[in-house]
Design a protein around this motif. Sequence first.
Motif, PDB file in Angstrom:
ATOM      1  N   LEU A 194      38.433  53.826 -13.167  1.00 45.39           N
ATOM      2  CA  LEU A 194      38.466  52.686 -14.089  1.00 45.39           C
ATOM      3  C   LEU A 194      39.501  52.895 -15.194  1.00 45.39           C
ATOM      4  CD1 LEU A 194      34.742  51.594 -14.563  1.00 45.39           C
ATOM      5  CD2 LEU A 194      36.573  50.384 -13.383  1.00 45.39           C
ATOM      6  N   ILE A 195      39.586  54.116 -15.683  1.00 42.09           N
ATOM      7  CA  ILE A 195      40.594  54.413 -16.708  1.00 42.09           C
ATOM      8  C   ILE A 195      41.985  54.158 -16.136  1.00 42.09           C
ATOM      9  CG2 ILE A 195      41.605  56.216 -18.146  1.00 42.09           C
ATOM     10  CD1 ILE A 195      38.793  57.528 -18.201  1.00 42.09           C
ATOM     11  N   SER A 196      42.216  54.660 -14.938  1.00 38.68           N
ATOM     12  CA  SER A 196      43.509  54.476 -14.291  1.00 38.68           C
ATOM     13  C   SER A 196      43.796  52.999 -14.031  1.00 38.68           C
ATOM     14  CB  SER A 196      43.526  55.256 -12.968  1.00 38.68           C
ATOM     15  OG  SER A 196      44.739  55.072 -12.299  1.00 38.68           O
ATOM     16  N   ALA A 197      42.789  52.256 -13.584  1.00 38.24           N
ATOM     17  CA  ALA A 197      42.977  50.825 -13.308  1.00 38.24           C
ATOM     18  C   ALA A 197      43.299  50.054 -14.585  1.00 38.24           C
ATOM     19  CB  ALA A 197      41.738  50.253 -12.629  1.00 38.24           C
ATOM     20  N   ALA A 198      42.621  50.385 -15.689  1.00 41.89           N
ATOM     21  CA  ALA A 198      42.907  49.717 -16.971  1.00 41.89           C
ATOM     22  C   ALA A 198      44.334  50.028 -17.410  1.00 41.89           C
ATOM     23  CB  ALA A 198      41.909  50.161 -18.032  1.00 41.89           C
ATOM     24  N   LEU A 199      44.731  51.276 -17.264  1.00 36.34           N
ATOM     25  CA  LEU A 199      46.099  51.653 -17.626  1.00 36.34           C
ATOM     26  C   LEU A 199      47.115  50.928 -16.748  1.00 36.34           C
ATOM     27  CD1 LEU A 199      47.760  53.373 -19.521  1.00 36.34           C
ATOM     28  CD2 LEU A 199      47.554  55.254 -17.898  1.00 36.34           C
ATOM     29  N   SER A 206      52.357  44.488 -19.334  1.00 33.27           N
ATOM     30  CA  SER A 206      52.691  44.394 -20.759  1.00 33.27           C
ATOM     31  C   SER A 206      54.110  44.819 -21.106  1.00 33.27           C
ATOM     32  CB  SER A 206      51.702  45.232 -21.578  1.00 33.27           C
ATOM     33  OG  SER A 206      51.885  46.606 -21.304  1.00 33.27           O
ATOM     34  N   GLU A 207      54.944  45.026 -20.113  1.00 33.40           N
ATOM     35  CA  GLU A 207      56.296  45.514 -20.422  1.00 33.40           C
ATOM     36  C   GLU A 207      57.085  44.544 -21.288  1.00 33.40           C
ATOM     37  OE1 GLU A 207      58.437  44.139 -16.257  1.00 33.40           O
ATOM     38  OE2 GLU A 207      57.607  46.148 -16.443  1.00 33.40           O
ATOM     39  N   ASP A 208      56.710  43.261 -21.282  1.00 38.55           N
ATOM     40  CA  ASP A 208      57.405  42.277 -22.113  1.00 38.55           C
ATOM     41  C   ASP A 208      56.814  42.156 -23.518  1.00 38.55           C
ATOM     42  OD1 ASP A 208      59.268  41.633 -20.147  1.00 38.55           O
ATOM     43  OD2 ASP A 208      57.906  40.202 -19.217  1.00 38.55           O
ATOM     44  N   LEU A 209      55.766  42.925 -23.805  1.00 43.62           N
ATOM     45  CA  LEU A 209      55.206  42.938 -25.158  1.00 43.62           C
ATOM     46  C   LEU A 209      56.024  43.930 -25.982  1.00 43.62           C
ATOM     47  CD1 LEU A 209      51.378  43.058 -24.369  1.00 43.62           C
ATOM     48  CD2 LEU A 209      52.671  41.087 -25.168  1.00 43.62           C
ATOM     49  N   GLU A 210      56.815  43.416 -26.896  1.00 47.32           N
ATOM     50  CA  GLU A 210      57.728  44.262 -27.669  1.00 47.32           C
ATOM     51  C   GLU A 210      57.006  45.406 -28.365  1.00 47.32           C
ATOM     52  OE1 GLU A 210      60.325  43.749 -31.692  1.00 47.32           O
ATOM     53  OE2 GLU A 210      60.418  42.109 -30.263  1.00 47.32           O
ATOM     54  N   LYS A 211      55.826  45.125 -28.911  1.00 44.12           N
ATOM     55  CA  LYS A 211      55.077  46.138 -29.660  1.00 44.12           C
ATOM     56  C   LYS A 211      53.950  46.751 -28.841  1.00 44.12           C
ATOM     57  CE  LYS A 211      56.388  44.357 -34.109  1.00 44.12           C
ATOM     58  NZ  LYS A 211      57.596  45.129 -34.198  1.00 44.12           N
ATOM     59  N   GLY A 212      53.829  46.369 -27.563  1.00 42.33           N
ATOM     60  CA  GLY A 212      52.884  47.005 -26.661  1.00 42.33           C
ATOM     61  C   GLY A 212      51.436  46.603 -26.855  1.00 42.33           C
ATOM     62  N   VAL A 213      50.553  47.518 -26.460  1.00 43.10           N
ATOM     63  CA  VAL A 213      49.110  47.288 -26.480  1.00 43.10           C
ATOM     64  C   VAL A 213      48.472  48.226 -27.498  1.00 43.10           C
ATOM     65  CG1 VAL A 213      46.983  47.366 -25.122  1.00 43.10           C
ATOM     66  CG2 VAL A 213      49.106  46.583 -24.055  1.00 43.10           C
ATOM     67  N   THR A 214      47.623  47.657 -28.338  1.00 41.93           N
ATOM     68  CA  THR A 214      46.854  48.415 -29.328  1.00 41.93           C
ATOM     69  C   THR A 214      45.387  48.283 -28.962  1.00 41.93           C
ATOM     70  OG1 THR A 214      48.481  47.905 -31.045  1.00 41.93           O
ATOM     71  CG2 THR A 214      46.300  48.622 -31.787  1.00 41.93           C
ATOM     72  N   GLY A 256      45.933  56.748 -24.647  1.00 45.54           N
ATOM     73  CA  GLY A 256      46.752  56.960 -25.837  1.00 45.54           C
ATOM     74  C   GLY A 256      48.176  57.381 -25.572  1.00 45.54           C
ATOM     75  N   TYR A 257      48.499  57.747 -24.350  1.00 46.95           N
ATOM     76  CA  TYR A 257      49.871  58.129 -24.037  1.00 46.95           C
ATOM     77  C   TYR A 257      50.772  56.912 -23.875  1.00 46.95           C
ATOM     78  CZ  TYR A 257      48.000  62.774 -23.385  1.00 46.95           C
ATOM     79  OH  TYR A 257      47.381  63.973 -23.598  1.00 46.95           O
ATOM     80  N   ASP A 258      50.165  55.773 -23.527  1.00 47.31           N
ATOM     81  CA  ASP A 258      50.964  54.570 -23.290  1.00 47.31           C
ATOM     82  C   ASP A 258      50.548  53.385 -24.154  1.00 47.31           C
ATOM     83  OD1 ASP A 258      52.729  55.360 -20.986  1.00 47.31           O
ATOM     84  OD2 ASP A 258      50.765  55.921 -20.221  1.00 47.31           O
ATOM     85  N   CYS A 259      49.401  53.482 -24.812  1.00 44.49           N
ATOM     86  CA  CYS A 259      48.904  52.433 -25.707  1.00 44.49           C
ATOM     87  C   CYS A 259      48.654  53.075 -27.065  1.00 44.49           C
ATOM     88  CB  CYS A 259      47.593  51.840 -25.179  1.00 44.49           C
ATOM     89  SG  CYS A 259      47.705  51.153 -23.513  1.00 44.49           S
ATOM     90  N   TRP A 260      48.612  52.269 -28.102  1.00 44.78           N
ATOM     91  CA  TRP A 260      48.268  52.779 -29.423  1.00 44.78           C
ATOM     92  C   TRP A 260      46.756  52.673 -29.560  1.00 44.78           C
ATOM     93  CZ3 TRP A 260      49.413  50.013 -34.673  1.00 44.78           C
ATOM     94  CH2 TRP A 260      49.023  50.842 -35.725  1.00 44.78           C
ATOM     95  N   VAL A 261      46.068  53.818 -29.524  1.00 48.60           N
ATOM     96  CA  VAL A 261      44.613  53.869 -29.652  1.00 48.60           C
ATOM     97  C   VAL A 261      44.278  54.137 -31.112  1.00 48.60           C
ATOM     98  CG1 VAL A 261      42.516  55.090 -28.985  1.00 48.60           C
ATOM     99  CG2 VAL A 261      44.281  54.620 -27.270  1.00 48.60           C
ATOM    100  N   VAL A 262      43.445  53.265 -31.690  1.00 51.55           N
ATOM    101  CA  VAL A 262      43.093  53.359 -33.107  1.00 51.55           C
ATOM    102  C   VAL A 262      41.630  53.768 -33.214  1.00 51.55           C
ATOM    103  CG1 VAL A 262      42.937  52.090 -35.280  1.00 51.55           C
ATOM    104  CG2 VAL A 262      44.785  51.572 -33.673  1.00 51.55           C
ATOM    105  N   ASP A 263      41.386  54.970 -33.785  1.00 50.62           N
ATOM    106  CA  ASP A 263      40.003  55.405 -33.953  1.00 50.62           C
ATOM    107  C   ASP A 263      39.625  55.653 -35.408  1.00 50.62           C
ATOM    108  OD1 ASP A 263      41.316  57.819 -34.325  1.00 50.62           O
ATOM    109  OD2 ASP A 263      40.361  58.833 -32.646  1.00 50.62           O
ATOM    110  N   SER A 264      40.515  55.279 -36.323  1.00 47.68           N
ATOM    111  CA  SER A 264      40.184  55.290 -37.750  1.00 47.68           C
ATOM    112  C   SER A 264      40.918  54.108 -38.397  1.00 47.68           C
ATOM    113  CB  SER A 264      40.598  56.611 -38.400  1.00 47.68           C
ATOM    114  OG  SER A 264      41.990  56.790 -38.320  1.00 47.68           O
ATOM    115  N   PRO A 265      40.399  53.593 -39.505  1.00 53.71           N
ATOM    116  CA  PRO A 265      41.040  52.431 -40.130  1.00 53.71           C
ATOM    117  C   PRO A 265      42.524  52.687 -40.397  1.00 53.71           C
ATOM    118  CG  PRO A 265      38.916  52.836 -41.128  1.00 53.71           C
ATOM    119  CD  PRO A 265      39.197  54.009 -40.227  1.00 53.71           C
ATOM    120  N   THR A 266      43.336  51.724 -40.009  1.00 53.56           N
ATOM    121  CA  THR A 266      44.790  51.870 -40.072  1.00 53.56           C
ATOM    122  C   THR A 266      45.415  50.559 -40.520  1.00 53.56           C
ATOM    123  OG1 THR A 266      44.686  53.432 -38.225  1.00 53.56           O
ATOM    124  CG2 THR A 266      46.826  52.453 -38.703  1.00 53.56           C
TER     125      THR A 266
END
Length: 138
Positions: free
Chosen positions: A68-73, A80-88, A110-120
Amino acid sequence: MTRIAFVADVHLGNHRRFGGPLDAGINTRARYVLDALRASVVHAVNAGADRLVVLGDLFDTTRPPPQLISAALDVFLGESEDLEKGVTILRGNHDMVSDAAGDHALGPLGYDCWVVDSPTLSIQPDHELWLVPFRPGH
């Protein structure tokens, strides 16, 4: 001006109810959810979004199967290659084990998406984006 698309509470998982048979570690219901997630990313791209933000609970468990992790990635990277700022992706209560940094199911993304686990705070030239993942308590 930056355009941001949002999706929330995907709850990707191999649910038993209406789950169907497993195929390569993913059941029918989870494949439908992946299809809906893919359609959301495609819609965001087609609408001209620069960034897609997943507002927590991408997964429905703290220990999603690797398939499932691999499928989501694959969905995020393939669409999402056309998303200039990618996936958060913000950590949700179903994604996390504890409040500790990195103690959640989103780590491999987190290697290909911006994963947020604290307020940013993401400050861009044309906007500010407050990213507040789930935290227990007040």
